[in-house]
Write an enzyme that holds these catalytic residues in place. Structure first.
Site, PDB file in Angstrom:
ATOM      1  N   SER A  71      -7.273   2.090  -3.987  1.00 54.50           N
ATOM      2  CA  SER A  71      -5.845   2.283  -3.365  1.00 54.50           C
ATOM      3  C   SER A  71      -5.018   3.026  -4.269  1.00 54.50           C
ATOM      4  O   SER A  71      -4.212   3.953  -3.902  1.00 54.50           O
ATOM      5  CB  SER A  71      -5.315   1.246  -2.748  1.00 54.50           C
ATOM      6  OG  SER A  71      -5.704   0.570  -1.495  1.00 54.50           O
ATOM      7  N   ASP A  84       1.136   4.036  -3.249  1.00 56.19           N
ATOM      8  CA  ASP A  84       0.776   5.543  -2.889  1.00 56.19           C
ATOM      9  C   ASP A  84       2.022   6.348  -3.099  1.00 56.19           C
ATOM     10  O   ASP A  84       1.684   7.388  -3.729  1.00 56.19           O
ATOM     11  CB  ASP A  84       0.399   5.782  -1.268  1.00 56.19           C
ATOM     12  CG  ASP A  84      -0.974   4.853  -1.034  1.00 56.19           C
ATOM     13  OD1 ASP A  84      -1.546   4.596  -1.958  1.00 56.19           O
ATOM     14  OD2 ASP A  84      -1.340   4.711   0.021  1.00 56.19           O
ATOM     15  N   GLU A  95       0.627  -1.260   0.003  1.00 56.08           N
ATOM     16  CA  GLU A  95      -0.160   0.050   0.076  1.00 56.08           C
ATOM     17  C   GLU A  95       0.815   1.344   0.106  1.00 56.08           C
ATOM     18  O   GLU A  95       0.736   2.083  -0.883  1.00 56.08           O
ATOM     19  CB  GLU A  95      -0.810  -0.190   1.271  1.00 56.08           C
ATOM     20  CG  GLU A  95      -1.694   1.233   1.380  1.00 56.08           C
ATOM     21  CD  GLU A  95      -2.896   1.337   0.405  1.00 56.08           C
ATOM     22  OE1 GLU A  95      -2.524   2.001  -0.684  1.00 56.08           O
ATOM     23  OE2 GLU A  95      -3.851   0.533   0.482  1.00 56.08           O
TER      24      GLU A  95
END
EC number: 3.4.14.10
Length: 598
Positions: free
Chosen positions: A517, A303, A299
């Site tokens: 995400s 990002d 994650e």
């Protein structure tokens, strides 16, 4: 049929609350234990709880009025963001509330020096043992265990306060919160192996109906180049010297790996690799900065690589907020942690100059978060918007459902004790003061089937959505999903972006990642570029985006009309002309948006 929770109070109080020995106490909050949670045993009396007490904000309505005026592109005050001090003055509690709560705490032996206070004084924080909390709140805490995950929580299902304090205390947590804030659900949908190199041989470029040309590889692998091609940003060069900034929030001990970022830059952003560009790290509440490659977070890497890769060389910050399950029965009394969103909000609201575009790719089912807490956290997001910060949040990966296959939680069943089938909106995407970002796939684009969308059960539809959402609802066949969603609720998502096949480097290896995400940091990256264009013309940051997006900037989006978001045993909603509950207003056309906002 809706049944008021009030009708269940007598039963629930008997079942779950400690009988009051103080006739002046009155129940402040009561919940039904969510499905999957059962009592494991009594809470150890010496277990320390980081108790957070919210005092009513004295003038939040005035803050909200300011926010909407300075976020309305047709208002004379547009862009006149408030200062940190302005905000704190508006949300500071009334002196009589401060005094009443202080006297109550003093009566339990808690002195001023034992408390932490937010900059505005609207939150008090104290670390005290269960025995004292039970006495203060006239309740009984238990250790609760979740059947599916095996997680433990120390919680109660009801707490009380002296009647005279009800007007002076808005909420106290952790008490009735059984949500996953201690272990937020990343909205990553999938991670798989990726080819060492991108396959482009013998593939003709794709040209859509509008004449946009995109490399054919973008249908199987999303890169920075793909995003710039799809969203009409090829050739735009941002500046590192105009005071711009972008940030990413990290939870769950997710670590953004700098070596992986360099590998990503070498692969996709050679200009950043050439200068060894990296991000600023900030620890929140003890968040760690482990650079052990084996602990690299999918994650966090996704990002930072895409948000910072799109916006290079704009100043970038990664926030690591600590947060683990707060209790493990077998190890006695460990350090407690609090809900990470509030820890991060405490920190960022105290910061004199937060990043101007911030993405969050974590969330939870709205119904697992007490409504009082959700609304108070949402008010914190409003404060950031009023200061000129744009907040983007993933809309979720369960379509109209929660996307949780765990039989212990029974997907799409309400947590109010009535076990009704219901579409499940996500939080904080349901907060009207953030920009919820749904997902698309392929080129020409269509809705991805996991794109979270729907309608909040906690927050009313904000006026900026009225025209767009009423238009969508009017096109639904009469009676469609009647009773499964709240047609008057805040609608999700606001916008969307690509959300599958993202080429991310984890522990030095390319991976393919999908989920909203990916869409939230992507959209935040383009917001940072739009702020760059504004700063170059002497204009302020965009701040709270939604009133702009639904009005002046609506023509700057690619309307997505193909696809749906099934869930809860239904086909979900369809993508259609105009706003829809799958892709929102659509995906950004950067060049058009830049012209509209500058």
């Amino acid at each position: 049929m809706w049944v008021s929770l009030v009708s269940l109070l007598p039963l629930l109080v008997v079942a779950f609350a400690l009988p009051s020995s103080d006739s002046e106490h009155k129940v402040k909050e009561l919940v039904v234990p969510p499905r999957g949670w059962s009592i494991h045993g009594p809470a150890p009396l010496d277990h320390l709880i980081k108790l957070r007490i919210a005092l009513p904000q004295s003038n939040f309505q005035a803050l909200e009025d300011h926010l909407y005026e300075i976020s309305d592109p047709y208002h004379e005050r547009y862009g006149a963001h408030l200062s940190k001090e302005d905000i704190e003055e508006l949300v500071a509690p009334r002196p009589e509330s401060v005094d009443a709560v202080a006297q109550w705490l003093h009566s339990h032996g808690i002195q001023d020096e034992d408390m932490g206070r937010s900059p505005a004084g609207d939150w008090l924080t104290l670390r005290i043992p269960v025995a004292l909390v039970e006495k203060m709140l006239d309740t009984k805490y238990h250790v609760w265990k979740h059947a599916g995950s095996g997680d433990y929580l120390v919680r109660t299902t009801s707490y009380s306060l002296p009647k005279s304090l009800h007007e002076h205390i808005e909420l106290i947590q952790p008490t009735t919160m059984f949500g996953a804030f201690k272990k937020l659900k990343s909205t990553i949908h999938s991670i798989s192996e990726a080819d060492a190199t991108i396959q482009t041989q013998n593939l003709r470029p794709i040209v859509d109906a509008a004449g946009v040309t995109v490399d054919a590889s973008c249908n199987t692998t999303i890169t920075i180049t793909c995003l710039k091609e799809i969203y009409n940003a090829v050739g735009y060069t941002p500046s590192a010297t105009v005071g711009n900034s972008v940030g990413i929030t990290g939870y769950l001990e997710e670590n953004a790996n700098r070596a992986d970022l360099q590998t990503f830059y070498a692969d996709q952003v050679p200009a950043a690799a050439a200068v060894n560009s990296t991000f600023k790290f900030i620890s929140v509440a003890g968040g760690l900065d482990s650079q052990n490659s084996s602990l690299a977070g999918g994650e966090a890497n996704l990002d930072v690589q895409f948000a910072f890769g799109l916006s290079f060389p704009i100043a970038s910050t990664f926030y690591s907020t600590a947060g683990r399950p707060p209790f493990i029965p077998d190890i006695g009394t460990p350090e407690d942690t609090n809900e990470p969103y509030t820890d991060w909000l405490d920190f960022i609201l105290s910061h004199p100059s937060p990043p101007l575009a911030i993405s969050t790719s974590y969330g939870d089912d709205e119904q697992t978060v007490p409504e009082s807490f959700a609304k108070r956290a949402c008010a914190g997001f409003a404060q950031l918007g009023a200061r000129g910060v744009s907040l983007t949040v993933s809309s979720g990966d369960g379509g109209v459902g929660d996307g949780d296959p765990d039989p212990a939680t029974q997907e799409c069943i309400t947590n109010d004790g009535l076990n009704r089938t219901r579409f499940i909106p996500g939080f904080p995407a349901s907060c009207p003061f953030v920009t919820a970002v749904g997902g698309t796939i392929h080129f020409p684009e269509q809705a991805v089937d996991f794109s979270g969308g729907g309608f909040s059960d906690y927050f009313a539809r904000p006026s900026y959505q009225d025209a767009a959402v009423k238009g969508f609802l009017s096109k639904l066949p009469k009676g469609t999903y009647s009773g499964l969603f709240n047609p008057n609720g805040r609608a999700i998502p606001d916008v969307s972006a690509q959300s599958d096949f993202f080429r991310v480097f984890i522990a030095g290896t390319p991976r393919s990642i999908g989920g909203t995400s990916a869409s939230s940091p992507t959209f935040a990256g383009f917001v940072a570029l739009l702020n760059d264009g504004r700063f170059k013309k002497g204009l302020p940051s965009l701040g709270f985006l939604n009133p702009l997006l639904y009005s002046k900037a609506a023509s700057g989006f690619n309307d997505i009309t193909v696809g749906s978001n099934p869930g809860c045993g239904t086909p979900g909603f369809n993508a259609t002309k105009g706003w829809d509950a799958v892709t929102g207003l659509g995906t950004p056309n950067f060049a058009k948006l830049l012209a509209l906002v500058t």
